[in-house]
Design an enzyme around this catalytic site. Structure first.
Site, mmCIF file in Angstrom:
data_model
loop_
_atom_site.group_PDB
_atom_site.id
_atom_site.type_symbol
_atom_site.label_atom_id
_atom_site.label_comp_id
_atom_site.label_asym_id
_atom_site.label_seq_id
_atom_site.Cartn_x
_atom_site.Cartn_y
_atom_site.Cartn_z
ATOM 1 N N GLY A 11 63.249 26.184 27.189
ATOM 2 C CA GLY A 11 64.190 27.545 26.822
ATOM 3 C C GLY A 11 65.781 27.052 27.237
ATOM 4 O O GLY A 11 66.003 26.925 28.088
ATOM 5 N N ARG A 72 61.215 22.062 22.153
ATOM 6 C CA ARG A 72 59.902 21.803 22.867
ATOM 7 C C ARG A 72 59.419 20.745 21.940
ATOM 8 O O ARG A 72 59.573 20.627 20.721
ATOM 9 C CB ARG A 72 59.248 23.146 22.890
ATOM 10 C CG ARG A 72 59.690 24.282 23.641
ATOM 11 C CD ARG A 72 58.738 25.309 24.035
ATOM 12 N NE ARG A 72 59.401 26.096 25.072
ATOM 13 C CZ ARG A 72 60.302 27.202 25.096
ATOM 14 N NH1 ARG A 72 60.878 27.542 23.874
ATOM 15 N NH2 ARG A 72 60.779 27.768 26.014
ATOM 16 N N ASP A 103 60.193 24.599 34.545
ATOM 17 C CA ASP A 103 58.949 24.093 34.946
ATOM 18 C C ASP A 103 58.214 23.106 34.217
ATOM 19 O O ASP A 103 57.785 21.891 34.630
ATOM 20 C CB ASP A 103 58.212 25.012 35.861
ATOM 21 C CG ASP A 103 57.335 26.121 34.834
ATOM 22 O OD1 ASP A 103 57.707 26.289 33.758
ATOM 23 O OD2 ASP A 103 56.461 26.723 35.536
ATOM 24 N N THR A 126 66.996 28.109 33.575
ATOM 25 C CA THR A 126 66.031 29.071 32.758
ATOM 26 C C THR A 126 66.492 30.476 33.373
ATOM 27 O O THR A 126 67.003 30.487 34.402
ATOM 28 C CB THR A 126 64.568 28.895 33.362
ATOM 29 O OG1 THR A 126 63.826 30.055 32.855
ATOM 30 C CG2 THR A 126 64.095 28.625 34.880
ATOM 31 N N ASP A 128 64.903 32.826 33.407
ATOM 32 C CA ASP A 128 63.571 33.881 34.186
ATOM 33 C C ASP A 128 63.573 33.803 35.763
ATOM 34 O O ASP A 128 63.160 34.502 36.569
ATOM 35 C CB ASP A 128 62.204 33.224 33.639
ATOM 36 C CG ASP A 128 61.832 33.395 32.397
ATOM 37 O OD1 ASP A 128 62.461 34.322 31.747
ATOM 38 O OD2 ASP A 128 60.981 32.423 31.853
ATOM 39 N N ASP A 130 62.196 31.772 37.930
ATOM 40 C CA ASP A 130 60.758 31.908 38.152
ATOM 41 C C ASP A 130 60.542 30.448 38.948
ATOM 42 O O ASP A 130 59.404 30.265 39.376
ATOM 43 C CB ASP A 130 59.769 32.209 37.305
ATOM 44 C CG ASP A 130 59.954 31.191 36.115
ATOM 45 O OD1 ASP A 130 61.081 30.283 36.018
ATOM 46 O OD2 ASP A 130 59.058 31.141 34.981
ATOM 47 N N ARG A 155 71.671 54.342 28.190
ATOM 48 C CA ARG A 155 71.932 55.431 29.107
ATOM 49 C C ARG A 155 72.701 56.476 28.737
ATOM 50 O O ARG A 155 72.419 57.530 28.667
ATOM 51 C CB ARG A 155 72.233 54.883 30.601
ATOM 52 C CG ARG A 155 72.669 55.893 31.712
ATOM 53 C CD ARG A 155 71.398 56.471 32.582
ATOM 54 N NE ARG A 155 70.713 55.638 33.437
ATOM 55 C CZ ARG A 155 69.482 55.955 34.125
ATOM 56 N NH1 ARG A 155 68.892 57.027 33.994
ATOM 57 N NH2 ARG A 155 69.173 55.033 35.015
ATOM 58 N N ARG A 172 57.945 36.811 30.291
ATOM 59 C CA ARG A 172 56.445 36.675 29.727
ATOM 60 C C ARG A 172 55.666 36.767 30.938
ATOM 61 O O ARG A 172 54.529 37.347 31.121
ATOM 62 C CB ARG A 172 56.182 35.611 28.770
ATOM 63 C CG ARG A 172 56.390 36.173 27.562
ATOM 64 C CD ARG A 172 55.745 34.835 26.497
ATOM 65 N NE ARG A 172 56.521 33.473 26.764
ATOM 66 C CZ ARG A 172 57.120 33.091 26.260
ATOM 67 N NH1 ARG A 172 57.673 33.547 24.896
ATOM 68 N NH2 ARG A 172 57.909 31.798 26.451
HETATM 69 P P1 ADP Z 1 60.726 25.016 30.177
HETATM 70 O O1 ADP Z 1 61.098 23.738 30.584
HETATM 71 O O2 ADP Z 1 61.480 26.193 29.866
HETATM 72 O O3 ADP Z 1 59.410 25.511 30.986
HETATM 73 P P2 ADP Z 1 58.511 24.364 28.380
HETATM 74 O O4 ADP Z 1 57.262 24.623 29.030
HETATM 75 O O5 ADP Z 1 58.297 24.411 26.805
HETATM 76 O O6 ADP Z 1 59.863 24.954 28.714
HETATM 77 O O7 ADP Z 1 58.497 22.598 28.392
HETATM 78 C C1 ADP Z 1 59.645 21.991 27.710
HETATM 79 C C2 ADP Z 1 59.047 20.552 27.157
HETATM 80 O O8 ADP Z 1 58.514 19.789 28.512
HETATM 81 C C3 ADP Z 1 57.778 20.618 26.453
HETATM 82 O O9 ADP Z 1 57.863 21.190 25.180
HETATM 83 C C4 ADP Z 1 57.160 19.155 26.408
HETATM 84 O O10 ADP Z 1 57.996 18.271 25.758
HETATM 85 C C5 ADP Z 1 57.429 19.000 28.059
HETATM 86 N N1 ADP Z 1 56.358 18.925 28.874
HETATM 87 C C6 ADP Z 1 56.001 20.261 29.298
HETATM 88 N N2 ADP Z 1 54.672 20.130 30.300
HETATM 89 C C7 ADP Z 1 54.388 18.523 30.042
HETATM 90 C C8 ADP Z 1 53.553 17.919 30.712
HETATM 91 N N3 ADP Z 1 52.685 18.419 31.396
HETATM 92 N N4 ADP Z 1 53.782 16.493 30.348
HETATM 93 C C9 ADP Z 1 54.752 16.000 29.603
HETATM 94 N N5 ADP Z 1 55.713 16.684 29.344
HETATM 95 C C10 ADP Z 1 55.637 18.221 29.376
#
Ligand code: ADP
Length: 322
Positions: A11, A72, A103, A126, A128, A130, A155, A172
Site C-alpha cells: 500500500g 502487489r 508487513d 504504511t 495504518d 500497525d 462537523r 481493515r
Molecule cells: P504491505 O507491504 O503494505 O503489507 P502486502 O501485504 O500486499 O502489502 O505485501 C506486498 C507484497 O509483498 C505482496 O504483493 C507480495 O509480493 C510480497 N509478499 C507478501 N507476503 C509475502 C510472503 N510471505 N512471501 C513473499 N512475498 C510476500
C-alpha cells in the site's frame, strides 16, 4: 562500494518519496550506487529498474505517493518468481536492498534476503501504523491529518443540520487511524476492529446525548470494525434510534494521498538514512523504527509476527472527553 536497490511495495503512503530521497542521498554520501525498482517486487521480476541520479530525487520530499510506483505481486510469493527477481538483481550487481512498505513487503524481504543471501533492510511505510517495533510508520500522521481536516468540515454541516454522522476511515485490521482521528475531532465514539462493538451500548449512549440536548455528533468507524463499515453501523443505529437523522461519509482513498506532513517527512528522512546506516553496520533483515525518539532496528521476524497494540489509555480518553 555497495550497489543498493530501493523499492516501494504494498500500500502506498505519503512520505514514501521522502524516504526514497533519504536512502538515495545517504547512500551517495557513502559513495554507493542506488538502483530504483519500479512497481515493487513485480518490477523486480520484470527487470524494471533504473540507476538513480540526484535528479530523480531532487524536489520530491514534499510530494505524496511514490514516484517509483508501488504494486502487489502474486508472482513474488512463489520461489520461481523470486528466482527471476534475484537473477535480475545479480546481473546488475546489486548487493543490498532497501524495501519501503508494510508487513507483507517485509515477509517478501525475508524470503529475498535468505534466497539471494544479501542484506535487506526495511522502512515501515504504511498509513495504518500497525507495525510492531516503531511508534509511528511513514504516512500515518498525514493520513490522520487528512481525516481530521475532512471530519472538521463534516462537523460544520452536522451542526447546522442537527445530524449524526458516521464517518468511515481506513483500517481493515487496525484502528489506529480511527483512534487518533477520533481524539483529534472530539468524536462521540470510535469503533475499531480491536474491540467488540455493541450496537445497543452505542445506541443508548446516543440516546442519552439526545436527551441532554446534544443535536449533532460524529462517530468514527474503522472500515474493519466487527459490525461492518459505517453504512452498516449507521443503519443499525438508525433503526433503534429514528429521531436523530443519520448520515454516512466514507473517506476512502483521500487518506492515502496529499503532501506528507512535516512529521512524516522528518520520520521518512530519519528512517531512510537509518536504513543506509544499518547496511553500513552490517545489519540485515531488520526494520528501521523510531521508538521514544530514537532510531532502532527490529528484526523482520519480530516486526511481522507481532502487532502493534491499541493503547487502552487512548481508548479511555475518548470516553473521558465525550
Ligand atoms: P504491505 O507491504 O503494505 O503489507 P502486502 O501485504 O500486499 O502489502 O505485501 C506486498 C507484497 O509483498 C505482496 O504483493 C507480495 O509480493 C510480497 N509478499 C507478501 N507476503 C509475502 C510472503 N510471505 N512471501 C513473499 N512475498 C510476500
Amino acid at each position: 562500494m555497495k550497489h543498493v536497490a530501493v523499492l516501494t511495495s504494498g500500500g502506498d503512503a505519503p512520505g514514501m518519496n521522502a524516504c526514497i530521497r533519504a536512502v538515495v542521498r545517504s547512500a551517495f554520501r557513502e559513495g554507493w550506487k542506488v538502483a530504483g525498482v519500479y512497481r515493487g517486487y513485480q518490477g523486480m521480476i520484470e527487470n524494471d529498474l533504473i540507476e538513480i541520479t540526484q535528479d530523480h530525487v531532487h524536489n520530491t520530499i514534499h510530494r505524496g505517493g511514490t514516484w517509483l510506483k508501488t504494486a502487489r505481486s502474486e508472482e513474488f510469493m512463489t520461489v520461481e518468481g523470486r528466482q527471476k527477481a534475484i537473477s535480475h538483481l545479480r546481473e546488475r550487481g546489486i548487493d543490498a536492498v532497501v524495501v519501503i512498505g508494510g508487513d507483507g513487503s517485509f515477509r517478501g524481504a525475508i524470503a529475498l534476503s535468505k534466497e539471494m543471501n544479501i542484506p535487506v533492510v526495511g522502512c515501515p511505510g504504511t498509513i495504518d501504523n500497525d507495525l510492531f517495533g516503531t511508534d509511528f510508520t511513514i504516512g500515518y500522521d498525514t493520513a490522520v491529518n487528512t481525516a481530521v481536516e475532512a471530519v472538521d468540515r463534516i462537523r460544520d454541516t452536522a451542526t447546522s443540520h442537527n445530524r449524526l454522522f458516521f464517518v468511515e476511515v481506513m483500517g481493515r485490521d487496525a484502528g489506529f487511524i480511527a483512534l487518533r482521528t477520533g481524539i483529534a475531532v472530539g468524536a462521540e465514539a470510535v469503533l475499531i476492529p480491536e474491540t467488540v462493538t455493541y450496537i445497543e451500548d452505542l445506541s443508548s449512549k446516543l440516546a442519552s446525548d439526545w436527551a441532554s440536548q446534544r443535536r449533532s455528533g460524529i462517530i468514527i468507524v474503522a472500515e474493519g470494525d466487527d459490525q461492518g463499515g459505517a453504512v452498516e453501523v449507521a443503519k443499525q443505529v438508525q433503526e433503534r434510534f429514528p429521531q436523530w437523522e443519520t448520515k454516512v461519509t466514507v473517506l476512502g482513498h483521500i487518506q492515502r494521498g496529499g503532501h506528507p506532513s512535516a512529521l512524516d517527512r522528518i520520520l521518512a528522512s530519519r528512517m531512510g538514512h537509518g536504513a543506509i546506516q544499518a547496511l553500513k553496520q552490517g545489519l540485515s533483515s531488520v526494520m528501521v523504527g523510531v521508538k521514544a525518539g530514537q532510531v532502532v532496528y527490529i528484526p523482520f521476524e519480530q516486526a511481522t509476527k507481532h502487532h502493534s497494540e491499541i493503547s487502552p489509555y487512548l481508548l479511555d480518553l475518548i470516553e473521558a472527553l465525550r
